[in-house]
Design a protein around this motif. Sequence first.
Motif, PDB file in Angstrom:
ATOM      1  N   LEU A  63       0.819  -1.214   0.000  1.00  0.00           N
ATOM      2  CA  LEU A  63       0.000   0.000   0.000  1.00  0.00           C
ATOM      3  C   LEU A  63       0.851   1.261   0.000  1.00  0.00           C
ATOM      4  CD1 LEU A  63      -2.973  -0.925   2.352  1.00  0.00           C
ATOM      5  CD2 LEU A  63      -3.099  -0.247  -0.053  1.00  0.00           C
ATOM      6  N   LYS A  64       1.932   1.243   0.728  1.00  0.00           N
ATOM      7  CA  LYS A  64       2.828   2.405   0.739  1.00  0.00           C
ATOM      8  C   LYS A  64       3.393   2.653  -0.666  1.00  0.00           C
ATOM      9  CE  LYS A  64       6.946   4.352   2.922  1.00  0.00           C
ATOM     10  NZ  LYS A  64       7.289   5.086   1.745  1.00  0.00           N
ATOM     11  N   ILE A  65       3.813   1.602  -1.325  1.00  0.00           N
ATOM     12  CA  ILE A  65       4.349   1.737  -2.689  1.00  0.00           C
ATOM     13  C   ILE A  65       3.268   2.259  -3.630  1.00  0.00           C
ATOM     14  CG2 ILE A  65       5.226   0.429  -4.675  1.00  0.00           C
ATOM     15  CD1 ILE A  65       6.654  -1.392  -2.557  1.00  0.00           C
ATOM     16  N   ILE A  66       2.059   1.732  -3.508  1.00  0.00           N
ATOM     17  CA  ILE A  66       0.952   2.184  -4.355  1.00  0.00           C
ATOM     18  C   ILE A  66       0.684   3.671  -4.130  1.00  0.00           C
ATOM     19  CG2 ILE A  66      -1.541   1.996  -4.702  1.00  0.00           C
ATOM     20  CD1 ILE A  66      -1.151  -1.070  -4.124  1.00  0.00           C
ATOM     21  N   HIS A  67       0.636   4.084  -2.874  1.00  0.00           N
ATOM     22  CA  HIS A  67       0.388   5.498  -2.570  1.00  0.00           C
ATOM     23  C   HIS A  67       1.525   6.381  -3.096  1.00  0.00           C
ATOM     24  CE1 HIS A  67      -3.316   4.918  -0.386  1.00  0.00           C
ATOM     25  NE2 HIS A  67      -2.741   3.930   0.284  1.00  0.00           N
ATOM     26  N   ASP A  68       2.735   5.903  -3.001  1.00  0.00           N
ATOM     27  CA  ASP A  68       3.876   6.648  -3.553  1.00  0.00           C
ATOM     28  C   ASP A  68       3.730   6.802  -5.058  1.00  0.00           C
ATOM     29  OD1 ASP A  68       4.989   6.871  -1.030  1.00  0.00           O
ATOM     30  OD2 ASP A  68       6.513   5.307  -1.361  1.00  0.00           O
ATOM     31  N   LEU A  69       3.356   5.739  -5.736  1.00  0.00           N
ATOM     32  CA  LEU A  69       3.174   5.794  -7.189  1.00  0.00           C
ATOM     33  C   LEU A  69       2.022   6.715  -7.573  1.00  0.00           C
ATOM     34  CD1 LEU A  69       3.693   2.037  -8.091  1.00  0.00           C
ATOM     35  CD2 LEU A  69       5.216   3.944  -8.669  1.00  0.00           C
ATOM     36  N   LEU A  82      -4.000   1.537 -10.014  1.00  0.00           N
ATOM     37  CA  LEU A  82      -3.417   1.588  -8.676  1.00  0.00           C
ATOM     38  C   LEU A  82      -4.505   1.580  -7.598  1.00  0.00           C
ATOM     39  CD1 LEU A  82      -0.558   4.145  -9.365  1.00  0.00           C
ATOM     40  CD2 LEU A  82      -0.260   1.739  -8.719  1.00  0.00           C
ATOM     41  N   SER A  83      -5.606   2.271  -7.848  1.00  0.00           N
ATOM     42  CA  SER A  83      -6.714   2.286  -6.887  1.00  0.00           C
ATOM     43  C   SER A  83      -7.329   0.896  -6.745  1.00  0.00           C
ATOM     44  CB  SER A  83      -7.795   3.280  -7.311  1.00  0.00           C
ATOM     45  OG  SER A  83      -7.309   4.593  -7.190  1.00  0.00           O
ATOM     46  N   SER A  84      -7.468   0.206  -7.866  1.00  0.00           N
ATOM     47  CA  SER A  84      -7.996  -1.156  -7.833  1.00  0.00           C
ATOM     48  C   SER A  84      -7.073  -2.065  -7.030  1.00  0.00           C
ATOM     49  CB  SER A  84      -8.152  -1.686  -9.260  1.00  0.00           C
ATOM     50  OG  SER A  84      -8.509  -3.038  -9.246  1.00  0.00           O
ATOM     51  N   CYS A  85      -5.797  -1.935  -7.271  1.00  0.00           N
ATOM     52  CA  CYS A  85      -4.806  -2.736  -6.557  1.00  0.00           C
ATOM     53  C   CYS A  85      -4.833  -2.398  -5.060  1.00  0.00           C
ATOM     54  CB  CYS A  85      -3.432  -2.459  -7.153  1.00  0.00           C
ATOM     55  SG  CYS A  85      -2.187  -3.660  -6.707  1.00  0.00           S
ATOM     56  N   ALA A  86      -4.893  -1.123  -4.743  1.00  0.00           N
ATOM     57  CA  ALA A  86      -4.929  -0.689  -3.340  1.00  0.00           C
ATOM     58  C   ALA A  86      -6.155  -1.251  -2.630  1.00  0.00           C
ATOM     59  CB  ALA A  86      -4.913   0.829  -3.256  1.00  0.00           C
ATOM     60  N   SER A  87      -7.307  -1.287  -3.314  1.00  0.00           N
ATOM     61  CA  SER A  87      -8.518  -1.794  -2.663  1.00  0.00           C
ATOM     62  C   SER A  87      -8.374  -3.277  -2.313  1.00  0.00           C
ATOM     63  CB  SER A  87      -9.749  -1.557  -3.537  1.00  0.00           C
ATOM     64  OG  SER A  87      -9.724  -2.378  -4.678  1.00  0.00           O
ATOM     65  N   LYS A  88      -7.646  -4.022  -3.133  1.00  0.00           N
ATOM     66  CA  LYS A  88      -7.431  -5.438  -2.841  1.00  0.00           C
ATOM     67  C   LYS A  88      -6.524  -5.621  -1.615  1.00  0.00           C
ATOM     68  CE  LYS A  88      -8.341  -6.908  -7.557  1.00  0.00           C
ATOM     69  NZ  LYS A  88      -9.151  -5.759  -7.863  1.00  0.00           N
ATOM     70  N   TYR A  89      -5.484  -4.800  -1.511  1.00  0.00           N
ATOM     71  CA  TYR A  89      -4.620  -4.890  -0.334  1.00  0.00           C
ATOM     72  C   TYR A  89      -5.352  -4.417   0.915  1.00  0.00           C
ATOM     73  CZ  TYR A  89      -0.509  -6.292  -2.924  1.00  0.00           C
ATOM     74  OH  TYR A  89       0.377  -7.006  -3.687  1.00  0.00           O
ATOM     75  N   LYS A  90      -6.194  -3.409   0.776  1.00  0.00           N
ATOM     76  CA  LYS A  90      -6.985  -2.958   1.922  1.00  0.00           C
ATOM     77  C   LYS A  90      -7.940  -4.047   2.376  1.00  0.00           C
ATOM     78  CE  LYS A  90      -6.753   1.938   0.814  1.00  0.00           C
ATOM     79  NZ  LYS A  90      -7.491   3.099   0.256  1.00  0.00           N
ATOM     80  N   ALA A  91      -8.516  -4.779   1.424  1.00  0.00           N
ATOM     81  CA  ALA A  91      -9.422  -5.876   1.772  1.00  0.00           C
ATOM     82  C   ALA A  91      -8.672  -6.944   2.568  1.00  0.00           C
ATOM     83  CB  ALA A  91     -10.024  -6.486   0.519  1.00  0.00           C
ATOM     84  N   VAL A  92      -7.438  -7.220   2.187  1.00  0.00           N
ATOM     85  CA  VAL A  92      -6.631  -8.194   2.952  1.00  0.00           C
ATOM     86  C   VAL A  92      -6.489  -7.710   4.387  1.00  0.00           C
ATOM     87  CG1 VAL A  92      -4.307  -9.138   3.230  1.00  0.00           C
ATOM     88  CG2 VAL A  92      -5.378  -9.132   0.975  1.00  0.00           C
ATOM     89  N   LEU A  93      -6.183  -6.431   4.556  1.00  0.00           N
ATOM     90  CA  LEU A  93      -5.975  -5.886   5.900  1.00  0.00           C
ATOM     91  C   LEU A  93      -7.255  -5.823   6.718  1.00  0.00           C
ATOM     92  CD1 LEU A  93      -3.451  -3.064   4.980  1.00  0.00           C
ATOM     93  CD2 LEU A  93      -2.964  -5.143   6.284  1.00  0.00           C
ATOM     94  N   ILE A  94      -8.377  -5.567   6.053  1.00  0.00           N
ATOM     95  CA  ILE A  94      -9.647  -5.409   6.769  1.00  0.00           C
ATOM     96  C   ILE A  94     -10.337  -6.751   7.007  1.00  0.00           C
ATOM     97  CG2 ILE A  94     -11.990  -4.459   6.557  1.00  0.00           C
ATOM     98  CD1 ILE A  94     -10.664  -2.084   5.042  1.00  0.00           C
TER      99      ILE A  94
END
Length: 98
Positions: A63-69, A82-94
């Motif tokens: 997520l940090k790398i995605i936000h940096d990009l 990138l937003s789509s990818c970030a939502s998948k990592y957020k789902a893992v965390l949530i």
Amino acid sequence: MGRVVCIWFPNNENLIESTCKRTPNYNLCLQTLKVSPGSSTAYVSGLGLIMVKVMKAKSNDALKIIHDLQGKGAGPKQRRALSSCASKYKAVLIVDVP
């Protein structure tokens, strides 16, 4: 006389291997657990908690790398990807980590 308390630790090399054989990605599991602190004395539940901590750390790193990009002037198509990818990592965390 006092009691003698014995603490038994499983042969974790075998435990790690047998546990990882039950996962979808044996090699990744094995590589992760063999270098993780605490795995040499953990039981199966402890190995699971180690993997959850590793998954959480890797998801946060991604997520940090995605936000940096996203902050480096990505175009509309890149931002959507990138937003789509970030939502998948957020789902893992949530969903998965808790």
